[in-house]
Design a protein around this motif. Structure first.
Motif, PDB file in Angstrom:
ATOM      1  N   ILE A  79      18.750   7.828 -58.408  1.00 29.22           N
ATOM      2  CA  ILE A  79      19.166   7.960 -57.008  1.00 29.22           C
ATOM      3  C   ILE A  79      18.052   8.441 -56.096  1.00 29.22           C
ATOM      4  CG2 ILE A  79      21.593   8.308 -57.582  1.00 29.22           C
ATOM      5  CD1 ILE A  79      21.142  11.326 -57.135  1.00 29.22           C
ATOM      6  N   TRP A  80      16.873   8.716 -56.623  1.00 28.33           N
ATOM      7  CA  TRP A  80      15.774   9.217 -55.807  1.00 28.33           C
ATOM      8  C   TRP A  80      15.275   8.110 -54.896  1.00 28.33           C
ATOM      9  CZ3 TRP A  80      13.747  13.069 -53.591  1.00 28.33           C
ATOM     10  CH2 TRP A  80      12.425  13.099 -53.184  1.00 28.33           C
ATOM     11  N   ASN A  81      15.081   8.440 -53.622  1.00 28.43           N
ATOM     12  CA  ASN A  81      14.602   7.478 -52.637  1.00 28.43           C
ATOM     13  C   ASN A  81      13.390   8.087 -51.928  1.00 28.43           C
ATOM     14  OD1 ASN A  81      14.154   5.808 -50.439  1.00 28.43           O
ATOM     15  ND2 ASN A  81      16.323   5.481 -50.041  1.00 28.43           N
ATOM     16  N   PRO A  82      12.173   7.821 -52.438  1.00 27.78           N
ATOM     17  CA  PRO A  82      10.988   8.462 -51.855  1.00 27.78           C
ATOM     18  C   PRO A  82      10.718   8.069 -50.409  1.00 27.78           C
ATOM     19  CG  PRO A  82      10.360   6.875 -53.539  1.00 27.78           C
ATOM     20  CD  PRO A  82      11.852   6.975 -53.557  1.00 27.78           C
ATOM     21  N   GLU A  83      11.064   6.856 -50.022  1.00 32.68           N
ATOM     22  CA  GLU A  83      10.837   6.443 -48.632  1.00 32.68           C
ATOM     23  C   GLU A  83      11.718   7.242 -47.671  1.00 32.68           C
ATOM     24  OE1 GLU A  83      10.870   2.215 -48.027  1.00 32.68           O
ATOM     25  OE2 GLU A  83       9.677   1.890 -49.833  1.00 32.68           O
ATOM     26  N   LEU A  84      12.965   7.447 -48.050  1.00 35.88           N
ATOM     27  CA  LEU A  84      13.856   8.261 -47.230  1.00 35.88           C
ATOM     28  C   LEU A  84      13.349   9.701 -47.157  1.00 35.88           C
ATOM     29  CD1 LEU A  84      16.438   8.676 -45.599  1.00 35.88           C
ATOM     30  CD2 LEU A  84      17.637   9.057 -47.768  1.00 35.88           C
ATOM     31  N   ALA A  85      12.904  10.239 -48.271  1.00 36.09           N
ATOM     32  CA  ALA A  85      12.378  11.607 -48.285  1.00 36.09           C
ATOM     33  C   ALA A  85      11.152  11.725 -47.377  1.00 36.09           C
ATOM     34  CB  ALA A  85      12.028  12.026 -49.712  1.00 36.09           C
TER      35      ALA A  85
END
Length: 96
Positions: A79-85
């Motif tokens: 579920i990790w979304n680096p772009e959103l972070a």
């Protein structure tokens, strides 16, 4: 990660600390097969063998840092979304 290891060591004193390479291998495998496997299936499909107890510590750690989640059937999803972070980190009101 230390809390996950300590928790598992209380349950089983033979738990070992995973190496960074092992954590990254498990994380990459989950990312590539997101939603496809449950714990046992994922463990059997890892590129290299990992002790079951060590594998469980890694899953606890990845869940604690919100990189994975489990659905109602026990399947593991990345579920990790680096772009959103990255976008959120640019907002003044949010501190990551």
């Amino acid at each position: 990660m230390q809390q996950a290891i300590q928790k598992r060591q209380l349950e089983n004193p033979f738990v070992r600390s995973p190496t960074l390479d092992t954590v990254l291998m498990v994380e990459r495998t989950i990312e590539e097969s997101s939603g496809e496997y449950n714990r046992t299936e994922l463990w059997k499909n890892l590129p290299k063998q990992v002790m079951w107890q060590t594998f469980l510590v890694i899953l606890d750690y990845l869940e604690d840092i919100n990189k994975i989640a489990f659905d109602k059937d026990g399947k593991i999803a990345y579920i990790w979304n680096p772009e959103l972070a990255k976008r959120l980190s640019k907002r003044k009101e949010i501190k990551l």
